[in-house]
Design an enzyme around this catalytic site. Structure first.
Site, PDB file in Angstrom:
ATOM      1  N   GLY A 129      95.437  54.760 121.267  1.00 15.84           N
ATOM      2  CA  GLY A 129      96.432  55.211 122.238  1.00 15.84           C
ATOM      3  C   GLY A 129      95.811  55.715 123.523  1.00 15.84           C
ATOM      4  O   GLY A 129      96.251  55.360 124.622  1.00 15.84           O
ATOM      5  N   LYS A 130      94.770  56.533 123.414  1.00 16.02           N
ATOM      6  CA  LYS A 130      94.121  57.058 124.615  1.00 16.02           C
ATOM      7  C   LYS A 130      93.312  55.968 125.312  1.00 16.02           C
ATOM      8  O   LYS A 130      93.221  55.941 126.551  1.00 16.02           O
ATOM      9  CB  LYS A 130      93.242  58.254 124.252  1.00 16.02           C
ATOM     10  CG  LYS A 130      94.022  59.444 123.661  1.00 16.02           C
ATOM     11  CD  LYS A 130      93.100  60.598 123.336  1.00 16.02           C
ATOM     12  CE  LYS A 130      93.852  61.753 122.690  1.00 16.02           C
ATOM     13  NZ  LYS A 130      94.303  61.415 121.314  1.00 16.02           N
ATOM     14  N   CYS A 154      92.552  67.869 118.176  1.00 22.31           N
ATOM     15  CA  CYS A 154      93.946  68.180 117.821  1.00 22.31           C
ATOM     16  C   CYS A 154      93.929  69.344 116.842  1.00 22.31           C
ATOM     17  O   CYS A 154      94.649  69.356 115.846  1.00 22.31           O
ATOM     18  CB  CYS A 154      94.665  66.966 117.262  1.00 22.31           C
ATOM     19  SG  CYS A 154      93.870  66.172 115.858  1.00 22.31           S
ATOM     20  N   ALA A 156      90.051  55.141 117.604  1.00 22.63           N
ATOM     21  CA  ALA A 156      91.241  54.685 116.869  1.00 22.63           C
ATOM     22  C   ALA A 156      92.313  55.774 116.834  1.00 22.63           C
ATOM     23  O   ALA A 156      91.982  56.969 116.828  1.00 22.63           O
ATOM     24  CB  ALA A 156      90.853  54.283 115.454  1.00 22.63           C
ATOM     25  N   PRO A 157      93.580  55.361 116.846  1.00 23.94           N
ATOM     26  CA  PRO A 157      94.099  53.993 116.813  1.00 23.94           C
ATOM     27  C   PRO A 157      94.196  53.299 118.171  1.00 23.94           C
ATOM     28  O   PRO A 157      94.739  52.213 118.271  1.00 23.94           O
ATOM     29  CB  PRO A 157      95.481  54.176 116.205  1.00 23.94           C
ATOM     30  CG  PRO A 157      95.909  55.525 116.687  1.00 23.94           C
ATOM     31  CD  PRO A 157      94.674  56.368 116.688  1.00 23.94           C
ATOM     32  N   GLU A 189      84.560  53.110 117.230  1.00 19.87           N
ATOM     33  CA  GLU A 189      85.262  53.553 116.024  1.00 19.87           C
ATOM     34  C   GLU A 189      84.391  53.265 114.814  1.00 19.87           C
ATOM     35  O   GLU A 189      83.856  52.159 114.680  1.00 19.87           O
ATOM     36  CB  GLU A 189      86.613  52.853 115.886  1.00 19.87           C
ATOM     37  CG  GLU A 189      87.356  53.155 114.601  1.00 19.87           C
ATOM     38  CD  GLU A 189      87.526  54.638 114.323  1.00 19.87           C
ATOM     39  OE1 GLU A 189      87.301  55.052 113.166  1.00 19.87           O
ATOM     40  OE2 GLU A 189      87.879  55.381 115.265  1.00 19.87           O
ATOM     41  N   CYS A 238      85.238  57.686 119.171  1.00 18.73           N
ATOM     42  CA  CYS A 238      86.199  57.951 118.084  1.00 18.73           C
ATOM     43  C   CYS A 238      87.596  57.518 118.526  1.00 18.73           C
ATOM     44  O   CYS A 238      88.544  58.301 118.539  1.00 18.73           O
ATOM     45  CB  CYS A 238      86.202  59.416 117.696  1.00 18.73           C
ATOM     46  SG  CYS A 238      84.563  60.142 117.462  1.00 18.73           S
TER      47      CYS A 238
END
Length: 448
Positions: free
Chosen positions: A281-282, A396, A278-279, A298, A276
């Protein structure tokens, strides 16, 4: 929509003001900003996602003088003030108005609360906005707003006496947080109503955090270095003002999210999965920290493209797969991963200040559905982890059912799952605050 105070869903025959020609608005006027924000709020109340509606509005309205910053501030502020305007309008509207006009009233009430000293201008401009949408109903809008002004202090006092409208969150949301965080629930709710901070991640292949801080200072950008190396800006700014952004020296990433790569702790030569992703950053952060063989998954093709664009800007590369991470036959080659970042879909309750439409769109019944989806993904991903390998579970969310309870249920199902400490703690709950959004982290190792 339900479970919002004062809400009345407009029927198909809501008044539309007849067939008078709408009055044009100056693109740079407050009336235009109120009109566009009202239409965006109306779209969210009807169940549409704010990000998509904002992009659609910008494509539709192309006048160069439109103050999109004001439109966004008004829209986000109104949505953060969950339910307050609805509770007030329900006392003054005997019949439903067209959705966009109802939205303008919601935005106008938000503006009146924020800038009551400008009440005359706000009412005047809201009436002009109404005239541009439904000319025959501008008198209704004028009358409602002036009635609100006459009773303003009493109305605000009444709003502040009710938890849902005082705390600006749905009642079920408040109950969940109060049960899980008896000492912190009000602070969590307060953080969810604030403007979010802007944080940068330094590309460790090019700069140290200290060097990045100095680069920003030279450009006149004030920032603070946080414990995990994130740089929290004193004031948000456009990325084109950040030195070296377009050449890959910096990325915008919430400081709370920057713990993920550090706590997964990639090592050179390892095979890593970012599920999972996207976008991206990780994904990028992991690649900045170590030379690894990384697969980024993704489900959404458009969002997968964003991963590719982010990696290209940073000069990094990964194997990007468009697939459902639970559908192993579609994407997994059978070779186990040394480490897995399981940043799973969730309620996003920890980032609600960035996405205030969530407070309008989520329902209490959504949380068990998210939890069931997360459990399914975790069970599938666990099969791809090598014995001795580690998986970092991330949400999150600030809801216990998606976090602590989720991991407890997972460990009960999988006897080979071992809870690992993260910086000497069995789990890390990063509650939203001044420097970062809200996240949950749990580290699991598969028994050899």
């Amino acid at each position: 929509m339900t479970d919002r105070p004062g809400h009345r869903r407009a029927p198909a025959r809501a008044r539309d003001g007849g067939h008078r020609r709408p009055a044009p608005l100056a693109p740079d006027s407050l009336a235009m900003s109120l009109s566009l924000a009202g239409q965006l709020v109306a779209a969210v109340v009807e169940g549409k996602a704010l990000t998509e509606q904002l992009a659609h509005s910008r494509r539709r309205h192309t006048a160069p003088d439109i103050n999109w910053g004001a439109v966004q501030d008004l829209t986000y502020g109104t949505l953060r003030d969950y339910g307050r305007g609805d509770a007030v309008l329900g006392q003054f509207l005997q019949k439903p108005l067209p959705a966009a006009l109802h939205g303008v009233l919601l935005v106008a009430f938000h503006r009146l609360e924020q800038r009551h000293d400008q009440a005359h201008t706000i009412v005047d401009q809201a009436v002009s906005a109404a005239a541009s949408l439904a000319p025959g109903l501008k008198g209704v809008v004028n009358g409602v707003l002036r009635n609100i002004l006459r009773r303003f202090d009493a109305l605000v006092t009444r709003l502040d006496a009710t938890p849902e409208t005082r705390l600006r969150h749905p009642d079920w949301w408040i109950r969940r947080l109060r049960a899980s965080y008896p000492d912190d629930w009000e602070a969590i709710l307060a953080a969810g109503n604030q403007h979010p901070p802007m944080a940068l991640r330094v590309n460790r292949r090019r700069l140290t955090p200290e060097a990045g801080l100095a680069r920003l200072a030279e450009a006149g950008i004030a920032a603070r270095l946080l414990d995990n190396g994130a740089l929290c800006l004193e004031r948000a700014c456009p990325v084109d003002q950040i030195p070296g952004f377009f050449t890959g020296d910096f990325s915008v990433q919430d400081a709370g999210a920057q713990w993920a790569a550090r706590w997964l702790a990639p090592r050179d030569g390892e095979r890593i999965l970012d599920a999972c992703a996207a976008p991206g950053g990780k994904t990028a952060h992991l690649l900045e920290l170590a030379d690894v063989d990384l697969t980024a998954l993704e489900l959404d093709p458009a969002r997968a493209t964003r991963i590719e664009e982010n990696l290209e800007r940073l000069g990094l590369s990964a194997r990007i797969e468009v697939a459902d991470c639970a559908d192993l036959e579609r994407w997994w080659d059978g070779r186990p991963f040394d480490r897995i970042l399981a940043d799973v879909p969730c309620s996003a309750s920890g980032v609600v200040r960035r996405h205030p439409d969530i407070k309008w769109l989520r329902r209490n019944t959504d949380i068990p559905r998210f939890a069931a989806q997360q459990a399914s993904l975790l069970d599938a991903l666990w099969r791809t982890l090598a014995p001795g390998g580690t998986m970092l579970y991330v949400t999150c969310s600030v809801f216990d059912e998606e976090n602590r309870s989720q991991i407890a249920r997972f460990c009960a199902r999988h006897a080979d799952a071992i809870r690992m400490a993260i910086d000497n703690q069995i789990e890390r709950i990063v509650l939203p605050g001044a420097d970062h959004d809200g996240f949950y982290y749990a580290l699991l190792q598969k028994h050899r």
